[in-house]
Design an enzyme around this catalytic site. Structure first.
Site, PDB file in Angstrom:
ATOM      1  N   GLN A 200       0.827  -1.222   0.000  1.00  0.00           N
ATOM      2  CA  GLN A 200       0.000   0.000   0.000  1.00  0.00           C
ATOM      3  C   GLN A 200       0.856   1.265   0.000  1.00  0.00           C
ATOM      4  OE1 GLN A 200      -0.496  -2.636   1.990  1.00  0.00           O
ATOM      5  NE2 GLN A 200      -2.613  -2.909   2.585  1.00  0.00           N
ATOM      6  N   ASP A 241      -6.829   1.401  12.207  1.00  0.00           N
ATOM      7  CA  ASP A 241      -8.066   0.654  11.930  1.00  0.00           C
ATOM      8  C   ASP A 241      -8.970   0.576  13.135  1.00  0.00           C
ATOM      9  OD1 ASP A 241      -6.245  -0.277   9.688  1.00  0.00           O
ATOM     10  OD2 ASP A 241      -8.227  -1.062   9.154  1.00  0.00           O
ATOM     11  N   ASN A 251      -3.082  -1.010  13.600  1.00  0.00           N
ATOM     12  CA  ASN A 251      -2.852  -0.475  12.251  1.00  0.00           C
ATOM     13  C   ASN A 251      -2.105  -1.545  11.449  1.00  0.00           C
ATOM     14  OD1 ASN A 251      -3.124   1.701  10.343  1.00  0.00           O
ATOM     15  ND2 ASN A 251      -0.931   1.972  10.481  1.00  0.00           N
ATOM     16  N   LYS A 252      -1.882  -1.253  10.202  1.00  0.00           N
ATOM     17  CA  LYS A 252      -1.244  -2.209   9.277  1.00  0.00           C
ATOM     18  C   LYS A 252      -0.028  -2.873   9.913  1.00  0.00           C
ATOM     19  CE  LYS A 252      -2.331  -3.284   6.112  1.00  0.00           C
ATOM     20  NZ  LYS A 252      -3.103  -4.577   6.058  1.00  0.00           N
TER      21      LYS A 252
HETATM   22  O1  MRU Z   1      -5.335  -3.578   4.822  1.00  0.00           O
HETATM   23  P1  MRU Z   1      -5.620  -2.128   4.595  1.00  0.00           P
HETATM   24  O2  MRU Z   1      -4.952  -1.568   3.389  1.00  0.00           O
HETATM   25  O3  MRU Z   1      -7.103  -1.838   4.636  1.00  0.00           O
HETATM   26  O4  MRU Z   1      -4.990  -1.412   5.859  1.00  0.00           O
HETATM   27  C1  MRU Z   1      -5.131  -0.027   5.976  1.00  0.00           C
HETATM   28  C2  MRU Z   1      -4.415   0.566   7.116  1.00  0.00           C
HETATM   29  O5  MRU Z   1      -3.781  -0.117   7.893  1.00  0.00           O
HETATM   30  C3  MRU Z   1      -4.574   2.045   7.306  1.00  0.00           C
HETATM   31  O6  MRU Z   1      -3.429   2.583   7.903  1.00  0.00           O
HETATM   32  C4  MRU Z   1      -5.777   2.318   8.218  1.00  0.00           C
HETATM   33  O7  MRU Z   1      -6.914   1.646   7.755  1.00  0.00           O
HETATM   34  C5  MRU Z   1      -6.070   3.763   8.310  1.00  0.00           C
HETATM   35  S1  MRU Z   1      -6.612   4.426   6.791  1.00  0.00           S
HETATM   36  C6  MRU Z   1      -6.956   6.081   6.984  1.00  0.00           C
END
Ligand code: MRU
Length: 354
Positions: A200, A241, A251-252
């Site tokens: 990402q 998240d 978070n990720k």
């Molecule tokens: O797996 P993803 O791409 O949905 O993970 C996204 C994240 O970890 C973002 O940092 C989080 O959702 C915040 S987005 C403003």
């Protein structure tokens, strides 16, 4: 004004930029059923906690618009099934459940209105979904404004994953902090972690910042420690998240080690997230469900195998950063500082700062 959008309503269905094929191609999907919307969330065509919430809300509005139910009871059954399907897509992003809860409340109110019909409930649900989308972008812009005192002239900002316009209804959370500083003429530069395994950072953060002319350099995830040691990072900002009531942050995957590195090197570690990401019903990080995704995202790179067949892999998609490693949490209501339990509760109750 950007010439692209993350997710939007159209009379044909829910429209979204397919994030699986960026940056190679800019392709939009038009999803005409709740099942297609659910699969778009599961397959990461749309991702990022706030964008998932917005998409789910539009999915419920789509279910109501497409329904052939002739009475409110039959419509209610269909809408409950739609919410249940959407709720089964991704477990960690609490914005999903927050948005579905708001849509359920809206349905309940619309059903009680004088002269309510399936059509009037569908109209109310569409308005509610569009309101969630509008509010999300407004929250991102408010976060950006609130964060300005934290970002100095020429700051070199490290971020992880994509918490940008692509992860929200527009502007972004962590990248909203970057955009606000850039628009204020602070001359900021971004280091974007590649973010294995779905990339990402490399594919999405680099794409959207580059589109806006904001300087961005991509690094692989294992370079962050070296660059902090060299004094090349002034602050870290990430999205989330789900933030537990005590300030623990999911978070990720890969966010937690960044926070540990930031603490070791005296680099401030900020989290930017709307209050829809704060979950007062989850007491601490241990109670946050962590999504485990499929083997192929780890075992393959660009459809080529990089792990021998038969060798198992692990794939937790998120990790939890303990509140003690977080310098401040930026929301649309201001900057929350430790102790986070009190500061977040005050913000949820409507007061700024903390
Ligand atoms: O797996 P993803 O791409 O949905 O993970 C996204 C994240 O970890 C973002 O940092 C989080 O959702 C915040 S987005 C403003």
């Amino acid at each position: 004004m950007s010439d692209w959008f993350t997710v939007a309503w159209s009379d044909e269905g829910v429209r979204m930029l397919d994030q699986r094929v960026l940056p190679e191609r800019e392709e939009y999907l038009t999803l005409e059923t709740v099942e297609a919307v659910a699969q778009s969330i599961e397959s990461l065509a749309v991702r990022g906690a706030p964008a998932i919430g917005c998409t789910a809300a539009l999915g419920v509005a789509l279910a109501a618009r497409r329904s052939r139910a002739t009475d409110l009871a039959a419509l209610g059954v269909e809408l409950e099934a739609a919410r249940e399907r959407l709720a089964r897509t991704r477990p960690t992003a609490v914005n999903l459940f927050w948005a579905l809860g708001r849509m359920a409340e809206c349905e309940a109110v619309a059903r009680e209105a004088a002269g309510a019909s399936p059509k009037s409930v569908a109209a109310a649900l569409l308005e509610a979904a569009l309101e969630i989308v509008r509010e999300d972008e407004a929250s991102c812009r408010a976060m950006g404004r609130a964060s300005l005192p934290l970002v100095e002239e020429g700051a070199r900002i490290l971020t992880h994953c994509n918490a940008g316009a692509l992860a929200t209804a527009g502007y972004g959370t962590a990248l909203g902090v970057v955009r606000a500083a850039f628009e204020a003429g602070r001359g900021v530069r971004v280091l974007a972690d590649e973010t294995r395994p779905f990339l990402q950072g490399a594919r999405l953060t680099a794409w959207e910042l580059d589109r806006d002319g904001i300087p961005v350099t991509v690094i692989t995830d294992n370079m962050a420690g070296h660059l902090m040691q060299q004094g090349e990072v002034d602050l870290v900002v990430v999205g989330s998240d789900r933030i537990a009531a005590n300030g623990d942050v999911a978070n990720k995957i890969g966010t937690y080690p960044l926070a540990v590195l930031a603490r070791e090197h005296g680099v401030p570690f900020y989290v930017a997230a709307p209050l829809s990401t704060v979950d007062p019903d989850t007491p601490d990080g241990a109670a946050i469900p962590i999504e485990e995704r499929g083997r192929e995202e780890v075992a393959e790179f660009g459809a080529r195998p990089v792990v021998p067949e038969g060798v198992p892999v692990r794939h937790p998609a998120f990790d939890v950063t303990p509140a003690r490693l977080v310098t401040a949490i930026i929301t649309e209501r201001g900057i929350a500082r430790p102790p986070f339990a009190e500061a977040l509760a005050a913000q949820l109750a409507g007061s700024p700062g903390g």
